[in-house]
Each structure stands twice: as C-alpha cells, then as structure tokens.
Scaffold this active site. Sequence first.
Site, PDB file in Angstrom:
ATOM      1  N   GLN A 137      -4.617  -1.377   9.557  1.00 53.92           N
ATOM      2  CA  GLN A 137      -4.594  -2.724   8.986  1.00 53.92           C
ATOM      3  C   GLN A 137      -5.217  -3.733   9.951  1.00 53.92           C
ATOM      4  O   GLN A 137      -4.910  -3.748  11.145  1.00 53.92           O
ATOM      5  CB  GLN A 137      -3.133  -3.111   8.652  1.00 53.92           C
ATOM      6  CG  GLN A 137      -2.968  -4.435   7.935  1.00 53.92           C
ATOM      7  CD  GLN A 137      -3.498  -4.434   6.501  1.00 53.92           C
ATOM      8  OE1 GLN A 137      -3.682  -3.396   5.868  1.00 53.92           O
ATOM      9  NE2 GLN A 137      -3.749  -5.617   5.980  1.00 53.92           N
ATOM     10  N   LYS A 172       0.847  -1.204   0.000  1.00 56.48           N
ATOM     11  CA  LYS A 172       0.000   0.000   0.000  1.00 56.48           C
ATOM     12  C   LYS A 172       0.879   1.250   0.000  1.00 56.48           C
ATOM     13  O   LYS A 172       0.619   2.207  -0.745  1.00 56.48           O
ATOM     14  CB  LYS A 172      -0.946  -0.024   1.211  1.00 56.48           C
ATOM     15  CG  LYS A 172      -2.037  -1.078   1.063  1.00 56.48           C
ATOM     16  CD  LYS A 172      -2.807  -1.363   2.338  1.00 56.48           C
ATOM     17  CE  LYS A 172      -3.774  -2.519   2.108  1.00 56.48           C
ATOM     18  NZ  LYS A 172      -4.500  -2.954   3.305  1.00 56.48           N
ATOM     19  N   ASP A 197     -10.714   3.010   3.991  1.00 53.37           N
ATOM     20  CA  ASP A 197     -11.243   1.645   3.875  1.00 53.37           C
ATOM     21  C   ASP A 197     -12.756   1.614   3.644  1.00 53.37           C
ATOM     22  O   ASP A 197     -13.299   0.580   3.268  1.00 53.37           O
ATOM     23  CB  ASP A 197     -10.992   0.899   5.193  1.00 53.37           C
ATOM     24  CG  ASP A 197      -9.797  -0.030   5.135  1.00 53.37           C
ATOM     25  OD1 ASP A 197      -9.525  -0.586   4.058  1.00 53.37           O
ATOM     26  OD2 ASP A 197      -9.162  -0.214   6.187  1.00 53.37           O
TER      27      ASP A 197
HETATM   28  N1  GUN Z   1      -6.656  -6.674   6.113  1.00 49.99           N
HETATM   29  C1  GUN Z   1      -6.838  -7.398   4.978  1.00 49.99           C
HETATM   30  N2  GUN Z   1      -7.459  -6.651   4.040  1.00 49.99           N
HETATM   31  C2  GUN Z   1      -7.680  -5.433   4.602  1.00 49.99           C
HETATM   32  C3  GUN Z   1      -8.274  -4.236   4.116  1.00 49.99           C
HETATM   33  O1  GUN Z   1      -8.762  -4.128   2.986  1.00 49.99           O
HETATM   34  N3  GUN Z   1      -8.295  -3.199   4.995  1.00 49.99           N
HETATM   35  C4  GUN Z   1      -7.787  -3.285   6.252  1.00 49.99           C
HETATM   36  N4  GUN Z   1      -7.848  -2.217   7.049  1.00 49.99           N
HETATM   37  N5  GUN Z   1      -7.230  -4.393   6.721  1.00 49.99           N
HETATM   38  C5  GUN Z   1      -7.172  -5.454   5.901  1.00 49.99           C
END
Ligand code: GUN
Length: 314
Positions: free
Chosen positions: A111, A67, A134
């Site tokens: 995350q 990311k 998100d």
């Molecule tokens: N963990 C796995 N996929 C995601 C996601 O799309 N967002 C977040 N915040 N955590 C994750």
Amino acid sequence: MPEHNAADVIRTGADGAHVIDGKVASEQVLAEVAEKAGALIAKGVTPGLAVVLVGENPASQVYVGAKGKAAKACGFHSVQHDLPASASEAEILALVDELNNDPAIHGILVQLPLPDHVNSTKVLEAIDPEKDADGFHPVNVGLLAIGSTERALVPCTPAGSLVLVEKAAAALGAKLDGMNAVIVGRSNIVGKPMVQLLLSKNMTVTVAHSRTRDLAAVVRAADLVVAAGSPRLVRGDWIKPGAIVIDVGINRIPGEGLTASGKPKTRLVGDVDYPAAAKHAAAITPVPGGVGPMTIAMLMSNTLRSAERVAAAK
Ligand code: GUN
C-alpha cells in the site's frame, strides 16, 4: 457465468442524468471473480492475495481493510502484513522476497504511500512481476506499452475505468472503435496506462494535462472524457453533448456546517464539475460510487489472473 446486463450499470439520477453506477459494475466483476475462483479452488489452487501496510495512515488502513474483505468475499486466501512506520527498507524488501517465494500467494500489494525513508520505487520493483497485483512493475508497464494487454497485469484504476466505459457504451449502443477520447492527466498510475487501454480499443487518444493550451477546446472535442487531473478542473460546459464522462478524481473539500462532534463537515468531489457536466453527458460516473469501487474489484481480478496462470502451468 453470472448473467449481467450492461444496462443495469446505468441508472437515472435525481437530476435526470444517466449515472454510471460503479457499485453495481464492481459487484458484477466481483461475482465473476468469485465464480472463477471457485472453479480454481475445485482444481486445488486457492487464489492468494497479500497486502502490506507500513505505518498507520488512517486512509490506507481503510483501503487495506476493504481489499482484505473483498478478497475473502471472493473466496481467496487473504493475508495482511502490518509493519510499523519505523520499518526499514531492508525489512520491507525481505517481506516482499518472502511473499515472492510463497506459493500460496499469487498477488502482492504494497500500500502506498510508504514512509519517507523508504524508496517506494525500489520496493515496487522488488515485487515479482507475475504477482504484481497493482500492475506498477516496469515489466507490466512495458507489456502494456507494447500492447500486450493479455499478458500485462494492468493498474487497477484505469482497468476499472475501461470496464465502466465498455459497460456504458454497451448500454448506450455507442461504438468504441474510432471514438475520440481525451484523458486529462498523465500520471503513471492512471493517465499513461489509460492511453494504452483506450488505444487497444481502437480509440483516437489525446492526453491533456496541466500545461495543455486551451484545455476547454481539447475536452470539447471528446466523445469520451477521462478526468484524472485535479479537483473540479473539468468544467461542465466543456462536455460535448452526448459524451461519456469517467471521473477518476477523489478529492475531499470543505463542506457546509459541522458534524455531530462539532468538526467542520467535508465532502468528496471528483475532477469534473459533476452537476454541470451531467447536463451534457450521455452518461457520467459520480464521485463517490463511480470509479472508486472498481479499483478493488480489478485488484481481485488481477489476483485471480495470476492464480489462473499458476494453475495453467501446473
Ligand atoms: N494507495 C492508494 N491507492 C493505491 C493503489 O491502488 N495501490 C497501492 N499500492 N497503493 C495505493
């Protein structure tokens, strides 16, 4: 604007299937985001994304790294906050509060999963809805539910799945309006937001799940299948000839043989039995290389949108 051809997203696989290439589609989205970010930077607003990682989950470390890399490639200001697994809920909430009040940050992502001693809902609800990259905050969930797809920040995986559906349909000359869509899976992160997104395109939407009676018959009626349920749940002979298939699942299963270091090999599979489904589908996403790359691209798109709103309000 970069010139993108929807047909570029469809390639013919070794088995003759029409494969929806999520890597190509994500590169198209990222190119657009980078171009718009450049225009915003020229006006004095650099989109900023903050990613918070708590603990040392190896998969999370990989995702968070990807990311940050994508954010930098788009020209964003990108920061990563690493907290130890022992960090208290109060410490995490204090960091979220700091980021909420930081004008250089337009998107915040904490995350998941968080350590067991932390209430994830409380942390996600502490994020300023305007910075909720998100799209998990109840304000954004509610905006999407009432059809305010323009105002809502939409969860990245379903948003990316919709982009793939649109590009595949454009390449195939298929009309989304009135299409019979079946979503297999009812999670808050994928299944439920997907309902709203497909409804916003005037599709007829059915949500199936693990308790659905005669899942095979439900899926067989679908022009579009979005699978986000469990590993290889959707069988190939359930796919109606000519349907579009979007496979959201990413499941690691035992493979054949051993790795160079002597460990049992593993491989990734989706929620659809791909080799069999590809024989029937008009177009299908592979796993990996389908929906996966789109999730990160849509995270960048959400952060850009938040930054654009801040710039517009100046
Ligand atoms: N963990 C796995 N996929 C995601 C996601 O799309 N967002 C977040 N915040 N955590 C994750």
